[in-house]
Design a protein around this motif. Structure first.
Motif, PDB file in Angstrom:
ATOM      1  N   LYS A   1       0.813  -1.204   0.000  1.00  0.00           N
ATOM      2  CA  LYS A   1       0.000   0.000   0.000  1.00  0.00           C
ATOM      3  C   LYS A   1       0.849   1.258   0.000  1.00  0.00           C
ATOM      4  N   GLY A   2       2.014   1.192   0.585  1.00  0.00           N
ATOM      5  CA  GLY A   2       2.846   2.374   0.683  1.00  0.00           C
ATOM      6  C   GLY A   2       2.548   3.151   1.949  1.00  0.00           C
ATOM      7  N   CYS A   3       3.445   4.049   2.269  1.00  0.00           N
ATOM      8  CA  CYS A   3       3.333   4.865   3.474  1.00  0.00           C
ATOM      9  C   CYS A   3       3.239   6.320   3.043  1.00  0.00           C
ATOM     10  N   SER A   4       2.095   6.954   3.286  1.00  0.00           N
ATOM     11  CA  SER A   4       1.895   8.337   2.865  1.00  0.00           C
ATOM     12  C   SER A   4       0.819   8.974   3.731  1.00  0.00           C
ATOM     13  N   TYR A   5       0.690  10.281   3.619  1.00  0.00           N
ATOM     14  CA  TYR A   5      -0.343  10.995   4.369  1.00  0.00           C
ATOM     15  C   TYR A   5      -1.721  10.462   3.988  1.00  0.00           C
ATOM     16  N   ALA A   6      -1.939  10.272   2.693  1.00  0.00           N
ATOM     17  CA  ALA A   6      -3.250   9.823   2.220  1.00  0.00           C
ATOM     18  C   ALA A   6      -3.590   8.429   2.743  1.00  0.00           C
ATOM     19  N   SER A   7      -2.625   7.493   2.661  1.00  0.00           N
ATOM     20  CA  SER A   7      -2.907   6.130   3.119  1.00  0.00           C
ATOM     21  C   SER A   7      -3.082   6.077   4.631  1.00  0.00           C
ATOM     22  N   LEU A   8      -2.309   6.901   5.353  1.00  0.00           N
ATOM     23  CA  LEU A   8      -2.449   6.958   6.809  1.00  0.00           C
ATOM     24  C   LEU A   8      -3.819   7.503   7.199  1.00  0.00           C
ATOM     25  N   LYS A   9      -4.264   8.519   6.484  1.00  0.00           N
ATOM     26  CA  LYS A   9      -5.572   9.109   6.762  1.00  0.00           C
ATOM     27  C   LYS A   9      -6.692   8.099   6.511  1.00  0.00           C
ATOM     28  N   VAL A  10      -6.566   7.333   5.437  1.00  0.00           N
ATOM     29  CA  VAL A  10      -7.575   6.312   5.132  1.00  0.00           C
ATOM     30  C   VAL A  10      -7.646   5.277   6.250  1.00  0.00           C
ATOM     31  N   GLU A  11      -6.486   4.849   6.755  1.00  0.00           N
ATOM     32  CA  GLU A  11      -6.470   3.854   7.825  1.00  0.00           C
ATOM     33  C   GLU A  11      -7.088   4.410   9.105  1.00  0.00           C
ATOM     34  N   ILE A  12      -6.791   5.670   9.408  1.00  0.00           N
ATOM     35  CA  ILE A  12      -7.365   6.288  10.606  1.00  0.00           C
ATOM     36  C   ILE A  12      -8.880   6.423  10.463  1.00  0.00           C
TER      37      ILE A  12
ATOM     38  N   GLY B   1       0.446  19.015  15.517  1.00  0.00           N
ATOM     39  CA  GLY B   1       0.008  20.106  14.654  1.00  0.00           C
ATOM     40  C   GLY B   1       0.664  20.118  13.291  1.00  0.00           C
ATOM     41  N   ASN B   2       1.710  19.316  13.117  1.00  0.00           N
ATOM     42  CA  ASN B   2       2.397  19.268  11.815  1.00  0.00           C
ATOM     43  C   ASN B   2       1.803  18.171  10.934  1.00  0.00           C
ATOM     44  N   ASN B   3       0.485  18.195  10.816  1.00  0.00           N
ATOM     45  CA  ASN B   3      -0.178  17.147  10.041  1.00  0.00           C
ATOM     46  C   ASN B   3      -0.220  17.527   8.566  1.00  0.00           C
ATOM     47  N   ASN B   4       0.945  17.367   7.916  1.00  0.00           N
ATOM     48  CA  ASN B   4       1.036  17.652   6.487  1.00  0.00           C
ATOM     49  C   ASN B   4       1.793  16.525   5.797  1.00  0.00           C
ATOM     50  N   GLU B   5       1.748  16.526   4.497  1.00  0.00           N
ATOM     51  CA  GLU B   5       2.347  15.436   3.728  1.00  0.00           C
ATOM     52  C   GLU B   5       3.859  15.352   3.933  1.00  0.00           C
TER      53      GLU B   5
ATOM     54  N   ALA C   1       8.525  12.287   5.699  1.00  0.00           N
ATOM     55  CA  ALA C   1       9.792  12.183   6.428  1.00  0.00           C
ATOM     56  C   ALA C   1       9.748  11.037   7.432  1.00  0.00           C
ATOM     57  N   LEU C   2       8.617  10.884   8.109  1.00  0.00           N
ATOM     58  CA  LEU C   2       8.465   9.786   9.064  1.00  0.00           C
ATOM     59  C   LEU C   2       8.481   8.435   8.352  1.00  0.00           C
ATOM     60  N   CYS C   3       7.842   8.381   7.184  1.00  0.00           N
ATOM     61  CA  CYS C   3       7.801   7.128   6.427  1.00  0.00           C
ATOM     62  C   CYS C   3       9.195   6.723   5.959  1.00  0.00           C
ATOM     63  N   ILE C   4       9.938   7.683   5.421  1.00  0.00           N
ATOM     64  CA  ILE C   4      11.294   7.395   4.944  1.00  0.00           C
ATOM     65  C   ILE C   4      12.167   6.919   6.095  1.00  0.00           C
ATOM     66  N   SER C   5      12.043   7.581   7.252  1.00  0.00           N
ATOM     67  CA  SER C   5      12.808   7.176   8.430  1.00  0.00           C
ATOM     68  C   SER C   5      12.440   5.760   8.855  1.00  0.00           C
ATOM     69  N   ALA C   6      11.150   5.440   8.770  1.00  0.00           N
ATOM     70  CA  ALA C   6      10.698   4.096   9.149  1.00  0.00           C
ATOM     71  C   ALA C   6      11.247   3.044   8.197  1.00  0.00           C
ATOM     72  N   TYR C   7      11.240   3.349   6.889  1.00  0.00           N
ATOM     73  CA  TYR C   7      11.803   2.412   5.920  1.00  0.00           C
ATOM     74  C   TYR C   7      13.289   2.178   6.200  1.00  0.00           C
ATOM     75  N   GLU C   8      14.020   3.270   6.450  1.00  0.00           N
ATOM     76  CA  GLU C   8      15.469   3.169   6.635  1.00  0.00           C
ATOM     77  C   GLU C   8      15.842   2.426   7.909  1.00  0.00           C
TER      78      GLU C   8
ATOM     79  N   ALA D   1      11.630   9.271  -2.649  1.00  0.00           N
ATOM     80  CA  ALA D   1      12.177   8.107  -1.954  1.00  0.00           C
ATOM     81  C   ALA D   1      11.112   7.358  -1.176  1.00  0.00           C
ATOM     82  N   ASN D   2       9.954   8.003  -0.977  1.00  0.00           N
ATOM     83  CA  ASN D   2       8.878   7.403  -0.206  1.00  0.00           C
ATOM     84  C   ASN D   2       7.887   6.632  -1.072  1.00  0.00           C
ATOM     85  N   ASP D   3       8.011   6.754  -2.381  1.00  0.00           N
ATOM     86  CA  ASP D   3       7.116   6.017  -3.274  1.00  0.00           C
ATOM     87  C   ASP D   3       7.436   4.521  -3.179  1.00  0.00           C
ATOM     88  N   PRO D   4       6.435   3.659  -3.058  1.00  0.00           N
ATOM     89  CA  PRO D   4       6.709   2.217  -2.938  1.00  0.00           C
ATOM     90  C   PRO D   4       7.599   1.667  -4.045  1.00  0.00           C
ATOM     91  N   ILE D   5       7.446   2.179  -5.263  1.00  0.00           N
ATOM     92  CA  ILE D   5       8.264   1.665  -6.359  1.00  0.00           C
ATOM     93  C   ILE D   5       9.732   2.044  -6.182  1.00  0.00           C
TER      94      ILE D   5
END
Length: 268
Positions: free
Chosen positions: A2-13, A38-42, A47-54, A220-224
């Motif tokens: 599915k990938g890790c992104s603001y949009a996918s996180l919002k859908v899960e929430i 309060g920093n709820n932006n893409e 940045a959090l997703c990339i850090s999690a992948y790494e 770098a955050n795109d699943p592909i």
């Protein structure tokens, strides 16, 4: 994936709010704002997703994939090692499915459950010694078929007589090789090769060659992009070598490499 992104996180929430936490008074944006201070932006989520992948504990290198070490991996992507050179005999010696059994194991396990990194430490794959493939693309080319009865290429049985210097299925037209661009990986100091009859204007005289490339996104955050090493494993080791028996490099060119360092040229 599915990938890790603001949009996918919002859908899960939103899904959790509709089911498990239906009594919550906040909507998905409100929950994200609370979670992210309060920093709820893409950009923040990216940045959090990339850090999690790494920092993932399921990141693998090609040392983990082959378990044969740096030198083997470097020579493999150049077009060498027993995986590329050896041909099965009539009595069953040098059977690819046995010699490269590790590839099947990785395909069903590490490649499906984790992240495989591009082998940027290998001169054969990255002769320019840069941190990434600058064109966000890589590809491989093979010139030999070493496996019979897989409905790919023209290797056949009995191996000793019908699988000597056999060809893969032809899907490309090779016209030129610049040896300077792959000298580190192929150990060919320089020069060039022209695969064509220049005097008579004839092309496609090089014989059968099979090539396959793939690309990934700028982000770098795109699943592909995250799974580009997995794609390299699938293209080079599982789909073409293990499954089809396609092996070996064009003379003077590495078998697999970043697109900008590949020394092969094709007509448009």
């Amino acid at each position: 994936q599915k990938g890790c992104s603001y949009a996918s996180l919002k859908v899960e929430i939103e899904s959790l709010l509709d089911t498990t936490y239906s009594g919550c008074k906040l909507d998905a944006d409100g929950v994200l704002s609370e979670l992210l201070g309060g920093n709820n932006n893409e950009a923040t989520v990216d940045a959090l997703c990339i850090s999690a992948y790494e920092s993932s504990d399921v990141v693998y290198t090609f040392d983990d994939v082959t378990r044969k070490g740096y030198q083997f991996n470097n020579e493999y992507f150049s077009g060498g090692t027993k995986w590329n050179y050896e041909i099965e005999t009539n009595d069953g010696e040098n059977e690819l499915k046995s010699d490269a059994a590790r590839v099947k194991d990785v395909y069903h396990n590490e490649a499906k459950s984790g992240i495989i990194e591009l082998p940027m430490d290998l001169p054969s794959f990255n002769p320019s010694d840069v941190g990434t493939c600058e064109l966000n693309a890589a590809f491989c080319c093979w010139v030999q078929d070493r496996q019979a009865k897989d409905k790919n290429g023209n290797c056949n049985t009995p191996y000793d007589s019908n699988c000597v210097d056999k060809d893969p299925s032809d899907n490309a037209n090779l016209c030129y090789v610049d040896h300077d661009r792959a000298a580190v990986g192929t150990h060919v100091a320089g020069g060039f090769s022209i695969y064509g009859d220049v005097e008579n204007g004839k092309e496609n005289i090089e014989g059968d060659i099979h090539c396959h490339g793939f690309a990934w996104a700028e982000s770098a955050n795109d699943p592909i992009s995250v799974y580009k090493g997995n794609n390299l494993f699938f293209v080079s080791m599982y789909d073409h070598m293990y499954t089809r028996g396609y092996v070996r490099n064009v003379p003077g060119a590495t078998m697999c490499a970043c697109a900008e360092t590949v020394s092969l040229l094709y007509p448009p």
